[in-house]
Design a protein around this motif. Sequence first.
Motif, mmCIF file in Angstrom:
data_model
loop_
_atom_site.group_PDB
_atom_site.id
_atom_site.type_symbol
_atom_site.label_atom_id
_atom_site.label_comp_id
_atom_site.label_asym_id
_atom_site.label_seq_id
_atom_site.Cartn_x
_atom_site.Cartn_y
_atom_site.Cartn_z
ATOM 1 N N THR A 1 5.434 -1.608 -1.877
ATOM 2 C CA THR A 1 5.041 -2.448 -0.745
ATOM 3 C C THR A 1 4.980 -3.929 -1.131
ATOM 4 N N THR A 2 4.469 -4.209 -2.324
ATOM 5 C CA THR A 2 4.293 -5.617 -2.668
ATOM 6 C C THR A 2 5.301 -6.120 -3.699
ATOM 7 N N SER A 3 6.062 -5.204 -4.311
ATOM 8 C CA SER A 3 7.056 -5.678 -5.283
ATOM 9 C C SER A 3 8.193 -4.682 -5.456
ATOM 10 N N SER A 4 9.291 -5.209 -5.979
ATOM 11 C CA SER A 4 10.423 -4.361 -6.379
ATOM 12 C C SER A 4 10.369 -4.274 -7.889
ATOM 13 N N ARG A 5 10.521 -3.056 -8.398
ATOM 14 C CA ARG A 5 10.432 -2.843 -9.833
ATOM 15 C C ARG A 5 11.619 -2.003 -10.279
ATOM 16 N N THR A 6 12.207 -2.338 -11.423
ATOM 17 C CA THR A 6 13.222 -1.451 -11.994
ATOM 18 C C THR A 6 12.736 -1.047 -13.374
ATOM 19 N N TYR B 1 -3.596 5.915 -7.917
ATOM 20 C CA TYR B 1 -4.492 4.809 -7.565
ATOM 21 C C TYR B 1 -3.704 3.496 -7.607
ATOM 22 N N GLY B 2 -3.101 3.135 -6.474
ATOM 23 C CA GLY B 2 -2.375 1.857 -6.376
ATOM 24 C C GLY B 2 -3.054 1.000 -5.331
ATOM 25 N N THR B 3 -2.260 0.320 -4.524
ATOM 26 C CA THR B 3 -2.798 -0.484 -3.416
ATOM 27 C C THR B 3 -3.670 0.418 -2.535
ATOM 28 N N GLY B 4 -3.119 1.577 -2.212
ATOM 29 C CA GLY B 4 -3.893 2.649 -1.577
ATOM 30 C C GLY B 4 -4.022 3.759 -2.602
ATOM 31 N N ALA C 1 -7.472 0.896 -1.475
ATOM 32 C CA ALA C 1 -8.042 1.338 -2.764
ATOM 33 C C ALA C 1 -7.955 0.151 -3.742
ATOM 34 N N GLY C 2 -6.869 0.050 -4.510
ATOM 35 C CA GLY C 2 -6.686 -1.128 -5.374
ATOM 36 C C GLY C 2 -6.758 -2.417 -4.552
ATOM 37 N N ALA C 3 -6.405 -2.319 -3.274
ATOM 38 C CA ALA C 3 -6.480 -3.495 -2.395
ATOM 39 C C ALA C 3 -7.917 -4.000 -2.298
ATOM 40 N N ILE D 1 -9.998 -3.965 -4.764
ATOM 41 C CA ILE D 1 -10.222 -4.704 -6.020
ATOM 42 C C ILE D 1 -9.559 -6.086 -5.911
ATOM 43 N N GLN D 2 -8.413 -6.106 -5.232
ATOM 44 C CA GLN D 2 -7.771 -7.415 -4.975
ATOM 45 C C GLN D 2 -8.682 -8.287 -4.112
ATOM 46 N N TRP D 3 -9.400 -7.662 -3.186
ATOM 47 C CA TRP D 3 -10.340 -8.400 -2.319
ATOM 48 C C TRP D 3 -11.480 -8.984 -3.173
ATOM 49 N N HIS E 1 -9.378 -11.078 -12.891
ATOM 50 C CA HIS E 1 -8.304 -10.079 -12.983
ATOM 51 C C HIS E 1 -8.878 -8.732 -12.561
ATOM 52 N N ALA E 2 -8.017 -7.876 -11.973
ATOM 53 C CA ALA E 2 -8.470 -6.551 -11.509
ATOM 54 C C ALA E 2 -9.135 -5.775 -12.649
ATOM 55 N N LYS E 3 -8.577 -5.897 -13.849
ATOM 56 C CA LYS E 3 -9.108 -5.085 -14.956
ATOM 57 C C LYS E 3 -10.532 -5.511 -15.359
ATOM 58 N N ASP E 4 -10.927 -6.735 -15.044
ATOM 59 C CA ASP E 4 -12.280 -7.206 -15.392
ATOM 60 C C ASP E 4 -13.357 -6.430 -14.639
ATOM 61 N N GLY F 1 -1.045 5.566 -11.564
ATOM 62 C CA GLY F 1 -1.121 4.337 -10.759
ATOM 63 C C GLY F 1 -1.965 3.276 -11.453
ATOM 64 N N GLY F 2 -1.735 2.011 -11.089
ATOM 65 C CA GLY F 2 -2.330 0.858 -11.775
ATOM 66 C C GLY F 2 -3.836 0.937 -11.988
ATOM 67 N N ALA F 3 -4.601 1.322 -10.935
ATOM 68 C CA ALA F 3 -6.061 1.261 -11.031
ATOM 69 C C ALA F 3 -6.647 2.411 -11.856
ATOM 70 N N CYS F 4 -5.838 3.410 -12.195
ATOM 71 C CA CYS F 4 -6.386 4.510 -13.013
ATOM 72 C C CYS F 4 -6.556 4.068 -14.464
ATOM 73 N N ALA F 5 -6.084 2.857 -14.773
ATOM 74 C CA ALA F 5 -6.329 2.300 -16.119
ATOM 75 C C ALA F 5 -7.823 1.988 -16.293
ATOM 76 N N ASN F 6 -8.569 1.952 -15.194
ATOM 77 C CA ASN F 6 -9.985 1.572 -15.245
ATOM 78 C C ASN F 6 -10.852 2.757 -15.710
ATOM 79 N N ASN F 7 -11.400 2.643 -16.910
ATOM 80 C CA ASN F 7 -12.155 3.763 -17.499
ATOM 81 C C ASN F 7 -13.443 4.047 -16.732
HETATM 82 N N1 ADP Z 1 -7.841 -2.022 -14.417
HETATM 83 C C1 ADP Z 1 -7.909 -1.999 -13.087
HETATM 84 N N2 ADP Z 1 -9.055 -1.699 -12.446
HETATM 85 C C2 ADP Z 1 -9.116 -1.638 -11.094
HETATM 86 N N3 ADP Z 1 -8.049 -1.862 -10.286
HETATM 87 C C3 ADP Z 1 -6.890 -2.169 -10.866
HETATM 88 C C4 ADP Z 1 -6.739 -2.253 -12.282
HETATM 89 N N4 ADP Z 1 -5.451 -2.567 -12.548
HETATM 90 C C5 ADP Z 1 -4.825 -2.664 -11.357
HETATM 91 N N5 ADP Z 1 -5.679 -2.433 -10.332
HETATM 92 C C6 ADP Z 1 -5.363 -2.404 -8.888
HETATM 93 O O1 ADP Z 1 -4.278 -1.497 -8.729
HETATM 94 C C7 ADP Z 1 -3.280 -2.021 -7.850
HETATM 95 C C8 ADP Z 1 -1.945 -2.101 -8.585
HETATM 96 O O2 ADP Z 1 -1.528 -0.828 -8.970
HETATM 97 P P1 ADP Z 1 0.004 -0.378 -8.754
HETATM 98 O O3 ADP Z 1 0.104 1.045 -9.188
HETATM 99 O O4 ADP Z 1 0.891 -1.382 -9.392
HETATM 100 O O5 ADP Z 1 0.057 -0.474 -7.167
HETATM 101 P P2 ADP Z 1 1.290 -0.479 -6.104
HETATM 102 O O6 ADP Z 1 2.359 0.420 -6.663
HETATM 103 O O7 ADP Z 1 0.646 0.044 -4.851
HETATM 104 O O8 ADP Z 1 1.729 -1.921 -5.966
HETATM 105 C C9 ADP Z 1 -3.775 -3.371 -7.399
HETATM 106 O O9 ADP Z 1 -4.282 -3.217 -6.086
HETATM 107 C C10 ADP Z 1 -4.897 -3.748 -8.374
HETATM 108 O O10 ADP Z 1 -5.940 -4.415 -7.694
#
Ligand code: ADP
Length: 495
Positions: A13-18, A263-266, A307-309, A311-313, A323-326, A408-414
Amino acid sequence: MGKKYIIALDQGTTSSRTVLFDDTGKICGISQKETEQIYPKHGWVEQNAVEIYQSQLETLHNVIRENNVDAADILGIGITNQRETTVLWNKNTGEPVYNAIVWQDVRTSKLCKELKADATLNAYVRDNTGLVIDSYFSATKIKWILDNVPKAKALNEKGSLLFGTVDTWLLWNLTKGKVHATDYSNASRTMIYNIKDLEWDKNMLDRLGIPESMLPEVKPSCFHFGNFTFDDHVIPLSGMAGDQQAALFGQACFKKGETKNTYGTGCFLLMNTGKKPKFSANGLLTTIAWGLDGEVQYALEGSVLIAGAAIQWLRDGLQLIDHAKDSEYFAEQVIGDSNVYVVPAFAGLGAPYWDMDARGSIFGLTRDTGKNHLIKATLESLAYRSKDLILAMEEDSGVKLAALKVDGGACANNYLMQFQAGILGTRVERAEIIESTALGAAYLAGIGVGLWKKEDILKNRKIQKEFHPVMEEAKRDKLYATWKKAVSRSMDWED
Ligand SMILES: Nc1ncnc2c1ncn2[C@@H]1O[C@H](COP(=O)(O)OP(=O)(O)O)[C@@H](O)[C@H]1O
Ligand SMILES: O=P(O)(O)OC[C@H](O)CO
């Protein structure tokens, strides 16, 4: 023999990735480019379809060049994509007639409310497309373009208009207008595809006035869709799936009952339900997971729209973190329970509540509430919403989850993962490659060209970390009961 590669195109939704994978399924390179989000009116979300393709192509070129890959060593390309997003274009020139209408766009919600008033249609949609009537899906977005864009009407009358979700649009462009096709998993997100008969649904097409001639052919997810030529080398486009289904495949959820949460944007929770569609009594969606080996597998799906959105908020809206990871560090500064609850209903609530009028809410504030409490509560809200979906899924399927596979990106959060395990009372397994979406698309493409078999994928799946529940049952029950109270108070807010 030198190294061989498989490439995954992941148009999100927010980026193109290869993502470049070697022939053992290891990531060797990633190139990413953000895409512009266009908000022309309240509730409208669009993207420039040409930019979607160009940004994807740019990252494809970059990944090949930056990693000094000889195109002759690329065995196949898989496509995975944001789903439901709708593009209509001129068959003769390849020019889009309107911006891509993004899955989050709610401009057709009035029409959907009118359609929903017809109880027979509601049941028909659920039993045949697996979905609920909602502006989320492609069907009413297509109708909106046909009804509101004069150029589309004119081309439609001449039979020169084509529809595609983002996978189809990319495929059409990568094959220079030769192939107009999609796969079962993407077709099942349109609300005009019959997931039992595996064909476009004539009743839905008639009801919405959509001509079948504009629709792509629907193929299995492992299929030789066409070719992409790079440096005079012909590379087969051999795999395709919607991003959430691709993640289910990437997590090797091949058996009935196996479930992943991305766990991504949603947040998207999918459970493999086997060879027959399973319909939900709790508002979950029934969808096609993939088509492979001459059959389709189905899945139940529930989503947390924000969801991750959220954290962006915290980062961009409230500027509480850089940063989201903080968020992990700050959440861990709170000693004991914060007693603060954030309900992330910024865009209403999906399954199992389905309340378009719910709104984001914060409960339990006291004079000592600080920034860390808010951050912690926002992270916890992702886990609570995921639990809502898991309970619904367990009830529908009769399967009690032994473990939850996460990516997904946000699952990096322990902190989030440990809380998720605690509030579920279930082990959480974090995949070694959390880019499961791209991995799934690469696997489909690799199987498509005969490089891998499902058994290789099972062997290849590695868990990076397990989170075991340590929360006591009484505490879990108390926290979750309070969460449910918070949800009930956030509902029916907007008039
Ligand atoms: N360590 C983190 N802790 C919490 N949220 C995170 C972390 N890293 C990334 N995010 C959130 O995860 C989302 C990015 O994950 P990603 O899988 O790349 O999403 P998408 O594929 O939907 O763009 C963002 O909304 C970001 O806020
Ligand atoms: O692009 P993502 O990862 O936010 O996924 C979007 C979903 O496919 C929408 O259904």
